[in-house]
Design a protein around this motif. Sequence first.
Motif, PDB file in Angstrom:
ATOM      1  N   GLU A 152      13.774   4.466   5.970  1.00 13.79           N
ATOM      2  CA  GLU A 152      13.320   3.073   5.982  1.00 13.79           C
ATOM      3  C   GLU A 152      11.929   2.945   6.579  1.00 13.79           C
ATOM      4  O   GLU A 152      11.149   2.074   6.172  1.00 13.79           O
ATOM      5  N   ARG A 153      11.595   3.794   7.533  1.00 13.43           N
ATOM      6  CA  ARG A 153      10.263   3.740   8.142  1.00 13.43           C
ATOM      7  C   ARG A 153       9.180   4.039   7.113  1.00 13.43           C
ATOM      8  O   ARG A 153       8.110   3.431   7.122  1.00 13.43           O
ATOM      9  N   HIS A 154       9.465   5.000   6.242  1.00 16.81           N
ATOM     10  CA  HIS A 154       8.488   5.361   5.220  1.00 16.81           C
ATOM     11  C   HIS A 154       8.474   4.348   4.077  1.00 16.81           C
ATOM     12  O   HIS A 154       7.404   3.997   3.565  1.00 16.81           O
ATOM     13  N   ILE A 155       9.648   3.866   3.692  1.00  9.78           N
ATOM     14  CA  ILE A 155       9.725   2.894   2.602  1.00  9.78           C
ATOM     15  C   ILE A 155       8.991   1.602   2.966  1.00  9.78           C
ATOM     16  O   ILE A 155       8.368   0.965   2.107  1.00  9.78           O
ATOM     17  N   SER A 156       9.042   1.233   4.241  1.00  7.08           N
ATOM     18  CA  SER A 156       8.374  -0.002   4.672  1.00  7.08           C
ATOM     19  C   SER A 156       6.862   0.085   4.491  1.00  7.08           C
ATOM     20  O   SER A 156       6.182  -0.956   4.452  1.00  7.08           O
ATOM     21  N   LEU A 157       6.330   1.293   4.401  1.00  9.53           N
ATOM     22  CA  LEU A 157       4.881   1.480   4.256  1.00  9.53           C
ATOM     23  C   LEU A 157       4.434   1.507   2.795  1.00  9.53           C
ATOM     24  O   LEU A 157       3.237   1.515   2.518  1.00  9.53           O
ATOM     25  N   LEU A 158       5.388   1.517   1.871  1.00 11.11           N
ATOM     26  CA  LEU A 158       5.051   1.700   0.462  1.00 11.11           C
ATOM     27  C   LEU A 158       4.581   0.423  -0.226  1.00 11.11           C
ATOM     28  O   LEU A 158       3.813   0.477  -1.180  1.00 11.11           O
ATOM     29  N   GLY A 159       5.050  -0.729   0.236  1.00  8.86           N
ATOM     30  CA  GLY A 159       4.705  -1.966  -0.439  1.00  8.86           C
ATOM     31  C   GLY A 159       5.392  -2.082  -1.790  1.00  8.86           C
ATOM     32  O   GLY A 159       4.749  -2.352  -2.808  1.00  8.86           O
ATOM     33  N   ILE A 160       6.699  -1.886  -1.814  1.00 10.18           N
ATOM     34  CA  ILE A 160       7.459  -1.949  -3.061  1.00 10.18           C
ATOM     35  C   ILE A 160       7.440  -3.373  -3.622  1.00 10.18           C
ATOM     36  O   ILE A 160       7.677  -4.340  -2.905  1.00 10.18           O
ATOM     37  N   ASP A 161       7.141  -3.482  -4.903  1.00 15.14           N
ATOM     38  CA  ASP A 161       7.191  -4.752  -5.618  1.00 15.14           C
ATOM     39  C   ASP A 161       8.637  -4.950  -6.084  1.00 15.14           C
ATOM     40  O   ASP A 161       9.072  -4.342  -7.055  1.00 15.14           O
ATOM     41  N   SER A 162       9.393  -5.797  -5.388  1.00 16.72           N
ATOM     42  CA  SER A 162      10.821  -5.959  -5.680  1.00 16.72           C
ATOM     43  C   SER A 162      11.056  -6.499  -7.087  1.00 16.72           C
ATOM     44  O   SER A 162      12.028  -6.126  -7.747  1.00 16.72           O
ATOM     45  N   LEU A 163      10.169  -7.378  -7.556  1.00 11.96           N
ATOM     46  CA  LEU A 163      10.312  -7.923  -8.903  1.00 11.96           C
ATOM     47  C   LEU A 163      10.111  -6.839  -9.952  1.00 11.96           C
ATOM     48  O   LEU A 163      10.900  -6.716 -10.899  1.00 11.96           O
ATOM     49  N   MET A 164       9.069  -6.030  -9.778  1.00  8.60           N
ATOM     50  CA  MET A 164       8.828  -4.931 -10.709  1.00  8.60           C
ATOM     51  C   MET A 164       9.923  -3.876 -10.612  1.00  8.60           C
ATOM     52  O   MET A 164      10.310  -3.262 -11.614  1.00  8.60           O
ATOM     53  N   MET A 165      10.468  -3.688  -9.410  1.00  8.24           N
ATOM     54  CA  MET A 165      11.538  -2.721  -9.220  1.00  8.24           C
ATOM     55  C   MET A 165      12.776  -3.135 -10.003  1.00  8.24           C
ATOM     56  O   MET A 165      13.525  -2.285 -10.492  1.00  8.24           O
ATOM     57  N   THR A 166      12.979  -4.434 -10.149  1.00  6.85           N
ATOM     58  CA  THR A 166      14.113  -4.938 -10.911  1.00  6.85           C
ATOM     59  C   THR A 166      13.857  -4.846 -12.408  1.00  6.85           C
ATOM     60  O   THR A 166      14.730  -4.448 -13.175  1.00  6.85           O
ATOM     61  N   ARG A 167      12.641  -5.189 -12.817  1.00  2.00           N
ATOM     62  CA  ARG A 167      12.317  -5.233 -14.243  1.00  2.00           C
ATOM     63  C   ARG A 167      12.066  -3.855 -14.839  1.00  2.00           C
ATOM     64  O   ARG A 167      12.520  -3.548 -15.939  1.00  2.00           O
ATOM     65  N   ASN A 168      11.314  -3.026 -14.125  1.00  2.00           N
ATOM     66  CA  ASN A 168      10.951  -1.699 -14.653  1.00  2.00           C
ATOM     67  C   ASN A 168      10.867  -0.703 -13.506  1.00  2.00           C
ATOM     68  O   ASN A 168       9.776  -0.372 -13.030  1.00  2.00           O
ATOM     69  N   PRO A 169      12.016  -0.214 -13.028  1.00  2.00           N
ATOM     70  CA  PRO A 169      12.025   0.684 -11.868  1.00  2.00           C
ATOM     71  C   PRO A 169      11.251   1.982 -12.095  1.00  2.00           C
ATOM     72  O   PRO A 169      10.636   2.494 -11.166  1.00  2.00           O
ATOM     73  N   SER A 170      11.262   2.513 -13.324  1.00  2.00           N
ATOM     74  CA  SER A 170      10.538   3.760 -13.602  1.00  2.00           C
ATOM     75  C   SER A 170       9.042   3.573 -13.401  1.00  2.00           C
ATOM     76  O   SER A 170       8.367   4.423 -12.806  1.00  2.00           O
ATOM     77  N   LEU A 171       8.524   2.465 -13.906  1.00  2.00           N
ATOM     78  CA  LEU A 171       7.092   2.185 -13.771  1.00  2.00           C
ATOM     79  C   LEU A 171       6.716   1.951 -12.314  1.00  2.00           C
ATOM     80  O   LEU A 171       5.660   2.397 -11.849  1.00  2.00           O
ATOM     81  N   GLU A 172       7.572   1.260 -11.567  1.00  2.00           N
ATOM     82  CA  GLU A 172       7.290   0.999 -10.157  1.00  2.00           C
ATOM     83  C   GLU A 172       7.343   2.294  -9.350  1.00  2.00           C
ATOM     84  O   GLU A 172       6.513   2.509  -8.457  1.00  2.00           O
ATOM     85  N   ALA A 173       8.304   3.173  -9.656  1.00  2.00           N
ATOM     86  CA  ALA A 173       8.379   4.467  -8.965  1.00  2.00           C
ATOM     87  C   ALA A 173       7.131   5.292  -9.241  1.00  2.00           C
ATOM     88  O   ALA A 173       6.610   5.979  -8.355  1.00  2.00           O
ATOM     89  N   LEU A 174       6.631   5.222 -10.472  1.00  2.00           N
ATOM     90  CA  LEU A 174       5.410   5.952 -10.830  1.00  2.00           C
ATOM     91  C   LEU A 174       4.207   5.381 -10.086  1.00  2.00           C
ATOM     92  O   LEU A 174       3.365   6.127  -9.569  1.00  2.00           O
ATOM     93  N   ARG A 175       4.112   4.053 -10.014  1.00  2.00           N
ATOM     94  CA  ARG A 175       3.001   3.411  -9.299  1.00  2.00           C
ATOM     95  C   ARG A 175       2.995   3.808  -7.820  1.00  2.00           C
ATOM     96  O   ARG A 175       1.946   4.147  -7.252  1.00  2.00           O
ATOM     97  N   LEU A 176       4.176   3.781  -7.210  1.00  2.00           N
ATOM     98  CA  LEU A 176       4.279   4.133  -5.793  1.00  2.00           C
ATOM     99  C   LEU A 176       3.948   5.603  -5.556  1.00  2.00           C
ATOM    100  O   LEU A 176       3.325   5.951  -4.546  1.00  2.00           O
ATOM    101  N   SER A 177       4.349   6.460  -6.485  1.00  2.00           N
ATOM    102  CA  SER A 177       4.081   7.895  -6.346  1.00  2.00           C
ATOM    103  C   SER A 177       2.601   8.203  -6.499  1.00  2.00           C
ATOM    104  O   SER A 177       2.085   9.153  -5.889  1.00  2.00           O
ATOM    105  N   GLU A 178       1.914   7.425  -7.303  1.00  2.00           N
ATOM    106  CA  GLU A 178       0.467   7.604  -7.460  1.00  2.00           C
ATOM    107  C   GLU A 178      -0.295   7.064  -6.249  1.00  2.00           C
ATOM    108  O   GLU A 178      -1.208   7.709  -5.736  1.00  2.00           O
ATOM    109  N   LYS A 179       0.107   5.881  -5.790  1.00  2.00           N
ATOM    110  CA  LYS A 179      -0.613   5.203  -4.717  1.00  2.00           C
ATOM    111  C   LYS A 179      -0.277   5.760  -3.345  1.00  2.00           C
ATOM    112  O   LYS A 179      -1.138   5.826  -2.458  1.00  2.00           O
ATOM    113  N   ASN A 180       0.981   6.166  -3.137  1.00  2.00           N
ATOM    114  CA  ASN A 180       1.445   6.620  -1.811  1.00  2.00           C
ATOM    115  C   ASN A 180       2.128   7.975  -1.929  1.00  2.00           C
ATOM    116  O   ASN A 180       3.276   8.145  -1.507  1.00  2.00           O
TER     117      ASN A 180
END
Length: 237
Positions: free
Chosen positions: A43-71
């Motif tokens: 949770e400490r690391h996830i809190s630093l990612l800035g997850i877009d909850s709306l995008m996570m619901t609509r397109n989790p694969s794309l959001e995971a890719l965005r987070l992996s690129e940015k963080n």
Amino acid sequence: MLTKENLNEALADAVMGRPREFFIDDRRFSLWSPSLGMTLMTERHISLLGIDSLMMTRNPSLEALRLSEKNRAEVCNILAIHSYRRYKDLSDSEKLRARADYFSSHLSTDEIAQLFLIILSEPRIETFLQLSGISEDQKEQSRIAQFKNKDGHNRTFGGKTIYGMIIDAACRAYGWTKEYTVWGIDLLSLRLMLADTISSVYLSDDDIKQMGIIVSSKDCIGMTAEDFEQLKKEFND
């Protein structure tokens, strides 16, 4: 996605605690279902990612890719935590850092995102409770408790932190140590065991009539002969 149709399969996976395996060259790694301690670390690391909850619901694969690129570094830290199971390893910050660096240098962004999505897609305990009927049982138990105590007053103390709600409850119920409760069992199994503990309350015929309770048998989830045979097969393989 966890549904009523695949609930039995998901419960069997939770009981067996089998990890997801992946390979980097000839090295084998596992992603484990997190314990309470692993969850708090993550949770400490996830809190630093800035997850877009709306995008996570609509397109989790794309959001995971965005987070992996940015963080990339933070996501690899999360993968490293989930790749260990023992407290001895998880408490070794140098070992965790070395594994996170290894993942970052040997995996592509797409591969990191795919592994991260597995972690993000872990079934939520709330979904298990709802689909299995445990949530309804809890509501009914609360309603009955209020009815039984309608002529008196009960005061409940404690249970305001994770210590009383989970750790102390598990230690008392199963005789476990604090270390085992926090690190030795996955959080999903721990919470399901505490939530689905068998209990009973005596109700007279008059009580049942006043509360409008319909007496009927309830189906047990994941307890068919086929489910047990599947569990035996999995353990023997």
